[in-house]
Design an enzyme around this catalytic site. Structure first.
Site, PDB file in Angstrom:
ATOM      1  N   LYS A   1       0.832  -1.194   0.000  1.00 59.41           N
ATOM      2  CA  LYS A   1       0.000   0.000   0.000  1.00 59.41           C
ATOM      3  C   LYS A   1       0.876   1.258   0.000  1.00 59.41           C
ATOM      4  CE  LYS A   1      -3.497   2.223   2.867  1.00 59.41           C
ATOM      5  NZ  LYS A   1      -4.431   2.091   3.976  1.00 59.41           N
TER       6      LYS A   1
ATOM      7  N   GLU B   1      10.413  -4.625   4.713  1.00 61.76           N
ATOM      8  CA  GLU B   1      10.502  -6.027   4.287  1.00 61.76           C
ATOM      9  C   GLU B   1      10.205  -6.159   2.792  1.00 61.76           C
ATOM     10  OE1 GLU B   1       8.869  -4.833   6.859  1.00 61.76           O
ATOM     11  OE2 GLU B   1       8.745  -6.249   8.532  1.00 61.76           O
TER      12      GLU B   1
ATOM     13  N   GLY C   1      -4.937  -1.947   5.061  1.00 59.95           N
ATOM     14  CA  GLY C   1      -4.138  -3.079   4.582  1.00 59.95           C
ATOM     15  C   GLY C   1      -4.805  -4.420   4.844  1.00 59.95           C
ATOM     16  N   ARG C   2      -5.292  -4.601   6.072  1.00 64.67           N
ATOM     17  CA  ARG C   2      -5.876  -5.909   6.431  1.00 64.67           C
ATOM     18  C   ARG C   2      -7.261  -6.125   5.848  1.00 64.67           C
ATOM     19  NH1 ARG C   2      -4.799  -2.458  10.365  1.00 64.67           N
ATOM     20  NH2 ARG C   2      -6.439  -1.616  11.685  1.00 64.67           N
TER      21      ARG C   2
ATOM     22  N   GLU D   1      -4.960  -6.557  14.791  1.00 63.93           N
ATOM     23  CA  GLU D   1      -4.429  -5.250  14.400  1.00 63.93           C
ATOM     24  C   GLU D   1      -5.537  -4.197  14.470  1.00 63.93           C
ATOM     25  OE1 GLU D   1      -0.766  -4.715  11.504  1.00 63.93           O
ATOM     26  OE2 GLU D   1      -2.578  -4.283  10.382  1.00 63.93           O
TER      27      GLU D   1
ATOM     28  N   HIS E   1      -5.672 -33.249  17.792  1.00 58.47           N
ATOM     29  CA  HIS E   1      -4.575 -34.064  18.314  1.00 58.47           C
ATOM     30  C   HIS E   1      -3.450 -33.190  18.837  1.00 58.47           C
ATOM     31  CE1 HIS E   1      -6.521 -37.650  16.760  1.00 58.47           C
ATOM     32  NE2 HIS E   1      -6.936 -36.828  15.801  1.00 58.47           N
TER      33      HIS E   1
ATOM     34  N   LYS F   1       9.044  -0.617  14.030  1.00 57.48           N
ATOM     35  CA  LYS F   1       9.604  -0.302  12.706  1.00 57.48           C
ATOM     36  C   LYS F   1      10.688   0.762  12.831  1.00 57.48           C
ATOM     37  CE  LYS F   1       5.456  -0.998   9.844  1.00 57.48           C
ATOM     38  NZ  LYS F   1       4.543  -0.353   8.920  1.00 57.48           N
TER      39      LYS F   1
HETATM   40  O1  F6P Z   1       2.250  -4.230   9.880  1.00 54.92           O
HETATM   41  C1  F6P Z   1       1.651  -3.000   9.681  1.00 54.92           C
HETATM   42  C2  F6P Z   1       1.151  -2.799   8.323  1.00 54.92           C
HETATM   43  O2  F6P Z   1       1.004  -1.435   8.210  1.00 54.92           O
HETATM   44  C3  F6P Z   1      -0.159  -3.524   8.027  1.00 54.92           C
HETATM   45  O3  F6P Z   1      -1.275  -2.845   8.452  1.00 54.92           O
HETATM   46  C4  F6P Z   1      -0.082  -3.662   6.555  1.00 54.92           C
HETATM   47  O4  F6P Z   1      -0.984  -4.613   6.091  1.00 54.92           O
HETATM   48  C5  F6P Z   1       1.360  -4.049   6.376  1.00 54.92           C
HETATM   49  O5  F6P Z   1       2.050  -3.262   7.327  1.00 54.92           O
HETATM   50  C6  F6P Z   1       1.935  -3.865   4.995  1.00 54.92           C
HETATM   51  O6  F6P Z   1       1.911  -2.526   4.599  1.00 54.92           O
HETATM   52  P1  F6P Z   1       2.125  -2.116   3.072  1.00 54.92           P
HETATM   53  O7  F6P Z   1       1.026  -2.742   2.268  1.00 54.92           O
HETATM   54  O8  F6P Z   1       2.071  -0.621   3.059  1.00 54.92           O
HETATM   55  O9  F6P Z   1       3.453  -2.632   2.634  1.00 54.92           O
END
Ligand code: F6P
Length: 545
Positions: free
Chosen positions: A203, A209, A272-273, A358, A389, A509
């Site tokens: 987003k 990452e 995002g979620r 979240e 199990h 972060k």
């Molecule tokens: O972990 C926090 C977060 O902001 C989530 O809400 C989101 O889904 C994720 O990081 C990834 O963010 P982006 O889509 O901006 O890379």
């Protein structure tokens, strides 16, 4: 939470202290029917809960006192209910299947953009799946690698697994999320550069990452293209055929080197979620095709309509939310289990975990004041029967109260002998055992030796919901996701927290950046606490710095 409404619930909990689920069934022969309902292809049986009509009425009062009706309308109509970020919350617009729908945000009809991007995704999908989209060697795309994390990963992963029967089996889909290089390295071992499409899904297009993995993938790709005989310049140009972006951030996408023609946008009013039905679902559309993707959206839409229009006493997300609040706040149940009896839903608990934790993992209310009650349960789960199990022992006989949702499908995509009957028998039997348990007398009647009776007794009275659909399809999956999304929303409204921001992930972060520079600098700053400094020093020594 409304104090008066809550007091009534507390009063009923006290009054019914000695009334078990078994008693509730014994006193009402129509209970199973009365405490069940259907919506958007799903049947919910919530009769195996610690509720009677009076309790449901009291819970519904809580929703009413929280102005739930108005809050639902505020969300669906694009009011800026994500106040701390100044944004509307319109994931429901993404799957609004009403051709005439208009939803205004800042005097702009967002539905026009939604339809435009859906068409762009559909056309792109057709081109790739038909083989018209060629890689640098002239071969069609066979491998798709989605690089994203959190909401830009969990939804696509969950849905790609869930809808496996609908996927194009001649293509292979991979999802890289972790900044652990192993994740990317193992994926790259499985693909051929000239037939791979990388989807960089973020987003913000700034997530550490994702951007690190994306850069590393681009480097790998260029090196592979050169190895295959392309000049460095041609290899760099070939990135355009092999990298596309899904993002809200055009400038960052262009800076990365992706042609913005190959960018699929979404908007800041999609959390995002909650972004699976946005362009974040591109990898899913590529795997199941645009028609099945449209069915998924239709399923979402059906549940959205149900949620928006059904009376609260017949409203599935509202009822599930209220039951969750009853156990969390009334009975102190800290955690909550999602148990899909369908292998295709194996990642559904993990997906719900982000969505719920979240969203409602907040300790201040909308006024910025510390809440005086608990919010956001710890959510977890595994597919049945595997969980049986593993951790079910604790649910049956442990000291914790863990309400569970059992999710099953009447028809399997893969009938083999009587396996599916056995699977479903286990699901139903678990809810029966949890609710009704086994008394000491029953044990004795079975001839259990007296000294073993305490160990073989099951208290029962453990609450469960059972959700059943006919079959797991794009439509029922969409409806299921929307059901849980709205459940989370309702709980957030009642707890009076902002469900659509996530400030809690920021600090880690920011600190990670400082730590990273200390891991790599010639001399570490030593500005952290003693424990962190020690860990940094130990790591540096191990890697020879
Ligand atoms: O972990 C926090 C977060 O902001 C989530 O809400 C989101 O889904 C994720 O990081 C990834 O963010 P982006 O889509 O901006 O890379």
């Amino acid at each position: 939470m409304d104090q008066q409404a809550w007091e009534k619930i507390d009063e009923l909990i006290d009054k019914n202290q000695n009334v078990t689920i078994k008693d509730l069934f014994a006193s009402d022969k129509d209970r199973a029917k009365e405490f069940s309902l259907e919506a958007a292809g799903w049947f919910l049986d919530y009769s195996k809960n610690r509720v009677d009509k009076a309790m449901m009425k009291a819970l519904l009062k809580l929703a009413e006192k929280a102005n739930l009706k108005e809050e639902i309308e505020n969300m669906f109509t694009g009011k800026k209910i994500n106040v701390t970020e100044g944004r509307a919350v319109l994931h429901t617009a993404l799957r609004n299947c009403d051709k005439n729908a208009k939803i205004m945000v800042d005097r702009k009809d967002v539905m026009k953009d939604v339809r435009k991007v859906l068409n762009q995704m559909g056309d792109f999908t057709d081109t790739v799946r038909s083989g018209k989209w060629k890689g640098f060697s002239g071969k069609r795309i066979k491998y798709v690698v989605n690089i994203g994390i959190g909401g830009s990963d969990l939804g696509p992963v969950m849905a790609n697994i869930a809808l496996t029967p609908y996927t194009k089996r001649s293509m292979k889909f991979f999802f890289v999320s972790n900044v652990d290089s192993t994740h990317l390295a193992e994926t790259l071992r499985e693909v051929k550069a000239d037939q791979t499409l990388f989807i960089i899904a973020s987003k913000t297009f700034t997530t550490q990452e994702t951007m690190s993995n994306a850069e590393a993938a681009k480097e790998w790709f260029i090196a592979q293209a050169v190895k295959a005989g392309l000049s460095k310049k041609d290899a760099a140009a070939a990135v355009a055929k092999h990298f596309v972006a899904v993002s809200t951030a055009a400038k960052e996408v262009a800076d990365f080197g992706i042609d913005t023609k190959n960018m699929f946008v979404f908007w800041d009013w999609v959390g995002g979620r909650y972004s699976l039905p946005s362009a974040i679902g591109l990898s899913l559309m590529l795997s199941i095709g645009r028609r099945n993707y449209a069915k998924l959206l239709r399923g979402y839409y059906k549940m959205d309509r149900h949620f928006r229009t059904a009376r609260f006493e017949r409203n599935m997300p509202v009822i599930m939310a209220l039951l969750g609040i009853l156990y969390h706040n009334g009975y102190g149940a800290e955690s909550y289990c999602i148990l899909p009896y369908d292998q295709y839903l194996s990642r559904f608990p993990a997906y719900c975990q982000q969505m719920d934790m979240e969203s409602n993992g907040k300790c201040v209310d909308k006024n910025g004041e510390k809440v005086t009650y608990s919010t956001g349960p710890i959510e977890w789960g595994e597919p049945g029967t595997n969980g049986q199990h593993s951790f079910y022992q604790l649910i049956h006989q442990g000291t914790h109260l863990i309400p569970c949702d059992f999710i099953g499908c009447s028809r399997t995509h893969n009938p083999i002998g009587d396996l599916h009957d056995k699977l479903m028998a286990n699901l139903f039997a678990q809810t029966e055992a949890l609710a009704f348990g086994k008394t000491a007398e029953e044990c004795r009647a079975e001839g259990v030796p007296e000294k073993l009776v305490p160990f073989k007794t099951f208290e029962g009275n453990k609450p469960t919901n059972t959700l059943l659909c006919d079959q797991l399809t794009p439509e029922t999956l969409g409806a299921l996701v929307a059901l849980y999304e709205h459940k989370v929303f309702v709980q957030g409204v009642i707890w009076n927290v902002y469900s659509y921001d996530q400030w809690g992930v920021q600090l880690g972060k920011v600190l990670a950046k400082g730590v990273l520079s200390d891991l790599t600098a010639k001399k570490p700053s030593g500005k952290h606490d003693a424990s962190t400094n020690q860990l940094i020093a130990r790591y540096r020594k191990a890697v020879g710095r």
